[in-house]
Design a protein around this motif. Structure first.
Motif, short mmCIF file in Angstrom:
data_model
loop_
_atom_site.label_atom_id
_atom_site.label_comp_id
_atom_site.label_asym_id
_atom_site.label_seq_id
_atom_site.Cartn_x
_atom_site.Cartn_y
_atom_site.Cartn_z
N GLU A 378 0.81 -1.22 0.00
CA GLU A 378 0.00 0.00 0.00
C GLU A 378 0.84 1.27 0.00
O GLU A 378 0.33 2.38 -0.23
N ARG A 379 2.17 1.14 0.26
CA ARG A 379 3.07 2.30 0.25
C ARG A 379 3.94 2.34 -1.01
O ARG A 379 4.87 3.13 -1.09
N LEU A 380 3.61 1.51 -1.98
CA LEU A 380 4.46 1.37 -3.16
C LEU A 380 4.65 2.68 -3.90
O LEU A 380 5.72 2.95 -4.45
N HIS A 381 3.62 3.52 -3.89
CA HIS A 381 3.71 4.78 -4.63
C HIS A 381 4.12 5.95 -3.74
O HIS A 381 4.13 7.11 -4.20
N ASP A 382 4.44 5.66 -2.48
CA ASP A 382 4.88 6.71 -1.55
C ASP A 382 6.39 6.73 -1.37
O ASP A 382 6.91 7.56 -0.62
N VAL A 383 7.10 5.84 -2.06
CA VAL A 383 8.54 5.68 -1.88
C VAL A 383 9.22 5.84 -3.24
O VAL A 383 8.71 5.37 -4.26
N ASP A 384 10.37 6.48 -3.24
CA ASP A 384 11.17 6.61 -4.45
C ASP A 384 11.90 5.29 -4.69
O ASP A 384 12.93 5.01 -4.07
N LEU A 385 11.38 4.48 -5.59
CA LEU A 385 11.99 3.19 -5.88
C LEU A 385 13.34 3.33 -6.56
O LEU A 385 14.11 2.37 -6.63
N GLY A 386 13.64 4.53 -7.05
CA GLY A 386 14.90 4.75 -7.73
C GLY A 386 16.12 4.51 -6.85
O GLY A 386 17.23 4.35 -7.37
N ARG A 387 15.94 4.47 -5.53
CA ARG A 387 17.08 4.21 -4.66
C ARG A 387 17.42 2.72 -4.59
O ARG A 387 18.40 2.33 -3.93
N TYR A 388 16.64 1.89 -5.27
CA TYR A 388 16.88 0.44 -5.26
C TYR A 388 17.29 -0.06 -6.64
O TYR A 388 16.76 0.39 -7.67
N VAL A 399 0.60 -4.68 -10.99
CA VAL A 399 1.40 -3.73 -10.23
C VAL A 399 1.92 -2.64 -11.17
O VAL A 399 2.47 -2.96 -12.23
N ASP A 400 1.76 -1.38 -10.76
CA ASP A 400 2.26 -0.26 -11.55
C ASP A 400 3.51 0.30 -10.86
O ASP A 400 3.42 0.86 -9.78
N LEU A 401 4.65 0.14 -11.49
CA LEU A 401 5.91 0.65 -10.94
C LEU A 401 6.35 1.96 -11.60
O LEU A 401 7.48 2.41 -11.39
N GLY A 402 5.46 2.56 -12.38
CA GLY A 402 5.76 3.85 -12.98
C GLY A 402 7.00 3.80 -13.87
O GLY A 402 7.15 2.90 -14.71
N SER A 403 7.90 4.73 -13.64
CA SER A 403 9.10 4.83 -14.49
C SER A 403 10.29 4.07 -13.92
O SER A 403 11.43 4.25 -14.40
#
Length: 611
Positions: A378-388, A399-403
């Motif tokens: 539920e927090r998937l879109h609240d975190v900058d995944l770019g750090r991983y 699942v939508d992971l955006g860019s």
């Protein structure tokens, strides 16, 4: 201005019975100082007021008469201030006595069939009603007017569907809930519309939490609120429960989920010193309790120990190891200052369902020494995944992971845009997958999706048709099919079956290794070491530098934690440029030779730090 709770702290909670109001404040504070705690969570108000309240809807603890001052809170705050120990107030607004329940029926929980929820003479109230929405703030004001408390914790602030005896009372149908809720209220978790009601209940509690935060910030900004993941300090209670299967990593998972979502927000892990609520006098096993505190501090949480009554009344057997670990945290304050996650892989935790899949992948990464963080779905879109560099998606559906451009390893029914597959069929039951194998004799447990991959994708682990498995004379006939067990496109990988659940429930190393090998190939990083799989590696970064916790999980066993077997010596490869490592537990400075450090023997745990 940096507030006190933004630095590491250590709490001790005395959850007081009404008969404890006459406790010796100085004696308790002596114990806390020796224990290593610098913060005391004290029962202040709500069900019982341990101070002489003048509010007609609050109940003064009659045992305050045993104190010359008649005021436990006042005595505790004054004595603690002389020692530099902070006092936080535990408040419990979940219940009221019979007299006030009769006078204010609109405050009370009302079940679907009109029954109130009464337990040991106390009536549960509803967060929608005015006791929470209005009177709570009057109590806070009275306390703040009298005492410079250093923070507040609100216990059991919920809609109380389930009571202490685990009886399910269903959804509240009080007047306030009926007025607030848009539509007919469901009866319980098996009723139509229950998920919509859950969203409503979360919204009510989130709004109430924010109002309490705002109120405290206006009255006493240095006094934080300890509550859910939207409060000043995120609260996690580490506990055991009779009849609940033990997930050995529950504390680490919960803290990681909070710190991944908001790395700079403090987390408090309040570790329960007794076995379960019906057994409040029975000490938790010391080895079990040690895991609460170790897993908490390794992931960046502040440790807290929670007992019933006072230490002299209830000298739980687990308190000795609790004190050892609390003092370790105190003695390395700078190491734990601003400790945040530093893993390059993140494992997404499902909202619901798919937990065996999640747990199997969790264990696989841990045992193969791939450091990772946990992120709630539920927090998937609240975190900058770019750090991983790597995201792992366990059987989540679309699942939508955006860019996000890093590596992805997905399992089960997960769907991601970067790897479009056509799903032709799904085998979802035990009977559907019984006798289903993949190339190389890899068994499938749980669920298998038949998919048609993109033409430019690579595939492998093709399925074999099912064949009889008994009697032995008939065990033949597995034919090669075209259904892939793994699909790869660039740095995106899909296992269209529940490989994590297979490992969690059966424990075959082939499942773990197939999954982790794909994680590493797609961009995940494994720590190079000859440590055994029983050593968990937790990677963090603090004001002091890179911090690596090595947790000895060799004591993890059925429904308990046994004393761990000492491990080592062993080697660990470090990043280029590191010349020396400090081992905090063994108090050694370790030289680095050709990129490798020789580790000391690891007992319960070790902590490495380098700049």
């Amino acid at each position: 201005m940096r507030l006190w709770w933004q630095d590491p702290f250590r709490m001790f909670q005395t959850n007081l019975r009404e008969i404890d109001a006459g406790l010796d404040v100085e004696k308790v504070l002596d114990y806390l100082e020796e224990f290593g705690a610098d913060t005391w969570l004290l029962s202040v108000g709500g069900i019982l007021s341990n101070y002489p309240t003048d509010l007609d809807f609050q109940t003064r603890n009659p045992h305050l008469a045993e104190r010359p001052s008649g005021d436990l809170v006042g005595d505790a705050v004054k004595a603690a201030a002389r020692r530099g120990i902070r006092v936080m107030g535990r408040m419990d607004f979940s219940k009221i006595d019979h007299r006030r329940a009769e006078a204010h029926p609109d405050w009370c929980f009302v079940g679907p069939h009109g029954a109130r929820q009464v337990y040991n003479g106390l009536t549960s109230v509803c967060p929608s009603g005015d006791y929470y929405q209005v009177k709570l703030f009057e109590v806070l004001d009275e306390v703040l007017d009298r005492y410079p408390l250093d923070g507040f914790f609100c216990n059991w602030m919920s809609f109380n569907e389930v009571d202490y005896s685990r009886v399910d009372h269903g959804v509240c149908h009080c007047v306030s809930c009926q007025e607030r809720y848009d539509g007919p209220l469901p009866d319980g978790r098996n009723s139509p519309g229950y998920e919509e009601w859950r969203l409503f209940s979360k919204t009510v509690l989130a709004d109430l939490t924010q109002r309490i935060r705002d109120h405290l910030a206006a009255r006493r900004p240095e006094a934080p609120l300890v509550l859910g993941d939207q409060a000043d300090i995120v609260f996690h209670e580490a506990n055991n429960a009779v009849g609940r299967p033990l997930w050995h990593h529950r504390t680490s998972e919960a803290v990681s989920a909070a710190k991944t979502y908001r790395p700079t927000v403090p987390v408090l892990t309040n570790s329960v010193g007794f076995v379960d609520m019906p057994y409040r006098m029975a000490s938790e096993d010391p080895q079990h309790f040690a895991q609460y505190l170790l897993q908490a501090i390794a992931r960046g949480a502040n440790p807290s120990t929670y007992i019933m009554g006072t230490p002299s009344d209830n000298p739980y057997a687990c308190l000795q190891v609790a004190g050892d670990l609390t003092r370790f945290h105190r003695d390395h304050q700078e190491v734990y200052r601003d400790l945040v996650p530093a893993a390059e892989a993140v494992l997404v935790r499902p909202k619901e369902g798919s937990l065996p899949e999640f747990q199997g992948l969790y264990l696989s990464l841990l045992q193969r020494h791939v450091p990772f963080d946990v992120l709630p779905q539920e927090r998937l879109h609240d975190v900058d995944l770019g750090r991983y560099r790597m995201v792992v998606l366990p059987d989540l559906g679309p699942v939508d992971l955006g860019s996000y451009a890093g590596g992805i390893v997905a399992t089960g029914a997960t769907e991601v845009a970067r790897l479009p597959v056509r799903r032709l069929a799904g085998y979802e039951t035990e009977e559907d997958t019984r006798s289903l194998h993949l190339e190389g004799g890899v068994p499938v447990f749980g669920a298998f999706q038949v998919v048609e991959p993109p033409t430019d994708a690579a595939t492998g682990l093709r399925a074999l048709s099912r064949a009889p498995y008994g009697p032995p004379e008939k065990c033949h006939g597995h034919a090669q099919l075209e259904h892939p067990g793994v699909v790869r496109l660039g740095n995106t990988v899909l296992f269209p079956w529940t490989i994590g659940r297979s490992y969690r429930e059966v424990g075959l190393g082939v499942h773990r290794d197939l999954f982790v090998d794909e994680v590493i190939t797609a961009g995940g990083t494994s720590m190079e070491t000859d440590l055994p799989e029983q050593i968990e590696i937790v990677l963090g970064r603090s004001a002091a530098g890179t911090v690596v916790h090595l947790l000895n999980r060799s004591g993890d066993t059925d429904q308990r934690f046994a004393p761990p077997v000492p491990v080592g010596p062993a080697r660990l490869r470090l990043p280029d440029g590191v010349r020396e490592v400090e081992a905090l537990r063994s108090r050694e400075h370790l030289p680095v030779t050709d990129g490798w450090v020789q580790l000391p023997e690891i007992g319960l745990f070790e902590v490495l730090i380098w700049v």
